[in-house]
Design an enzyme around this catalytic site. Sequence first.
Site, PDB file in Angstrom:
ATOM      1  N   HIS A   1     -19.664  40.646 -26.155  1.00 48.67           N
ATOM      2  CA  HIS A   1     -20.546  41.654 -26.548  1.00 48.67           C
ATOM      3  C   HIS A   1     -20.219  43.107 -25.825  1.00 48.67           C
ATOM      4  O   HIS A   1     -20.407  43.948 -26.305  1.00 48.67           O
ATOM      5  CB  HIS A   1     -22.158  41.446 -26.022  1.00 48.67           C
ATOM      6  CG  HIS A   1     -23.107  42.616 -26.434  1.00 48.67           C
ATOM      7  ND1 HIS A   1     -23.206  43.055 -27.851  1.00 48.67           N
ATOM      8  CD2 HIS A   1     -23.792  43.236 -25.690  1.00 48.67           C
ATOM      9  CE1 HIS A   1     -24.110  43.954 -27.940  1.00 48.67           C
ATOM     10  NE2 HIS A   1     -24.347  43.988 -26.540  1.00 48.67           N
TER      11      HIS A   1
ATOM     12  N   ASP B   1     -23.814  50.206 -34.358  1.00 50.05           N
ATOM     13  CA  ASP B   1     -24.512  51.223 -33.577  1.00 50.05           C
ATOM     14  C   ASP B   1     -23.563  52.000 -32.668  1.00 50.05           C
ATOM     15  O   ASP B   1     -22.228  51.918 -32.734  1.00 50.05           O
ATOM     16  CB  ASP B   1     -25.574  50.351 -32.582  1.00 50.05           C
ATOM     17  CG  ASP B   1     -24.519  49.291 -31.671  1.00 50.05           C
ATOM     18  OD1 ASP B   1     -23.538  49.602 -31.209  1.00 50.05           O
ATOM     19  OD2 ASP B   1     -25.316  48.003 -31.753  1.00 50.05           O
TER      20      ASP B   1
ATOM     21  N   LYS C   1     -28.878  53.562 -33.790  1.00 55.18           N
ATOM     22  CA  LYS C   1     -29.782  52.392 -33.907  1.00 55.18           C
ATOM     23  C   LYS C   1     -30.713  52.486 -32.701  1.00 55.18           C
ATOM     24  O   LYS C   1     -30.306  52.658 -31.711  1.00 55.18           O
ATOM     25  CB  LYS C   1     -29.044  51.188 -33.807  1.00 55.18           C
ATOM     26  CG  LYS C   1     -29.916  49.845 -33.876  1.00 55.18           C
ATOM     27  CD  LYS C   1     -29.095  48.794 -34.042  1.00 55.18           C
ATOM     28  CE  LYS C   1     -28.797  47.960 -32.612  1.00 55.18           C
ATOM     29  NZ  LYS C   1     -27.993  46.574 -32.705  1.00 55.18           N
TER      30      LYS C   1
ATOM     31  N   THR D   1     -30.377  38.176 -36.318  1.00 56.43           N
ATOM     32  CA  THR D   1     -31.606  38.213 -37.344  1.00 56.43           C
ATOM     33  C   THR D   1     -31.003  38.906 -38.558  1.00 56.43           C
ATOM     34  O   THR D   1     -31.543  38.809 -39.516  1.00 56.43           O
ATOM     35  CB  THR D   1     -32.650  39.032 -36.739  1.00 56.43           C
ATOM     36  OG1 THR D   1     -32.256  40.242 -36.523  1.00 56.43           O
ATOM     37  CG2 THR D   1     -33.238  38.369 -35.432  1.00 56.43           C
TER      38      THR D   1
ATOM     39  N   THR E   1     -30.436  44.423 -38.146  1.00 55.43           N
ATOM     40  CA  THR E   1     -29.452  45.698 -37.533  1.00 55.43           C
ATOM     41  C   THR E   1     -28.474  46.106 -38.880  1.00 55.43           C
ATOM     42  O   THR E   1     -28.518  47.120 -39.451  1.00 55.43           O
ATOM     43  CB  THR E   1     -28.541  45.151 -36.612  1.00 55.43           C
ATOM     44  OG1 THR E   1     -28.779  45.114 -35.367  1.00 55.43           O
ATOM     45  CG2 THR E   1     -27.253  46.501 -36.193  1.00 55.43           C
TER      46      THR E   1
HETATM   47  C1  R5P Z   1     -26.068  44.455 -30.356  1.00 63.08           C
HETATM   48  O1  R5P Z   1     -26.096  45.280 -29.762  1.00 63.08           O
HETATM   49  C2  R5P Z   1     -25.232  43.709 -31.230  1.00 63.08           C
HETATM   50  O2  R5P Z   1     -24.057  44.324 -31.223  1.00 63.08           O
HETATM   51  C3  R5P Z   1     -25.579  43.355 -32.382  1.00 63.08           C
HETATM   52  O3  R5P Z   1     -25.885  44.694 -33.211  1.00 63.08           O
HETATM   53  C4  R5P Z   1     -26.844  42.486 -32.762  1.00 63.08           C
HETATM   54  O4  R5P Z   1     -26.746  41.416 -31.814  1.00 63.08           O
HETATM   55  C5  R5P Z   1     -27.400  42.208 -34.093  1.00 63.08           C
HETATM   56  O5  R5P Z   1     -28.692  41.311 -33.960  1.00 63.08           O
HETATM   57  P1  R5P Z   1     -29.280  41.615 -35.248  1.00 63.08           P
HETATM   58  O6  R5P Z   1     -28.585  40.867 -36.356  1.00 63.08           O
HETATM   59  O7  R5P Z   1     -30.467  40.567 -34.683  1.00 63.08           O
HETATM   60  O8  R5P Z   1     -29.892  42.869 -35.429  1.00 63.08           O
END
Ligand code: R5P
Length: 326
Positions: A143, A182, A205, A237, A240
Amino acid sequence: MTPSRIEEGDHSVYREMAIFTGNSHRSLAEQVAKHLEMPMGDVEVFEFANEEIFVRYLDNIRERDVFIIQPIVSPVNTRLMELLIMIDAAKRASAGRITAVIPYYAYGRSDKKDQPRVPVTARLVANFIEVAGADRVLTMDMHAGQIQGFFNIPLDELTAFPLIAEHFRSERLAAPTVVAADVGRAKLARDLAGRMDADIAIVDKRRTGNNDSAEAMTLIGDVEGRDCLIIDDEILTGGTVASAVKLLRSRGASSIRVACVHPVMAEKAFQVLDTADIDEVVYTDTLPLVRGTFKNVPATVLSVAPLIGDAMHRIHTGGSVGALFR
Ligand code: R5P
């Protein structure tokens, strides 16, 4: 632990490789072994009735160069414990060197103390892995880069984004624009756009609270009439991506594809992406889809097994892992 070495030609290599896996993602480990033309090692990893995990290597691993392939996937805490106990058992069985191969490093989003009184769990997990007895770590697209520094043992971080870029290049899109999901992915988007001769855009974001909800606020860049490729390290989920898709559609994007390395995919992510007006979703097999499948959106899975296998071979023989990406 000082690994035992045998000399071969003018460079030294560790003794024979041995590949093992727990219960995270057996098919990935088998594909890696197949790529390396090696058998999988034999190990028992199971839970007793009281949920305690038991591990026993059925092969002799004394002085071997042991690779334990175990992404930290659902159920995350159980698979993490399996990994730690496998490392401990290998150490006590006198393995020459132990490499924890962790294609997906869970808890990566807990990488800093960004609110009062919260943990840095990514660091805690790194400590666990070291204390268990791993000599090295091989992982992929964590990450955040700084997680590398949470380890005091050598760590190689692979990236699957060149594979993803290759896939999109093969689609010969008329007007590709790589979109960072993001601001944190802006550099990645720039690198990818460079590889693909594409434009770049960035979604700003905002996360509201700690409940997984995300909202795409602003778009930096012009996507009118463009074939957008939204990239992210993982999808959980789908929030994003869904909010980015809405924003891009409202700005006139002509097509939208989505790519991530790690399809963590909560149950609701499948429905969110199936109904999000996306032309394709692309992800790799660093972890298995355990909570559902896509029904509407065309999905492409790219395998990282050859990449992981090549990196393991290089680690074993003292070759350059970085050279894989030149
Ligand atoms: C967060 O900063 C990660 O890079 C992803 O954007 C995040 O884990 C995506 O999560 P979700 O699909 O729940 O929005």
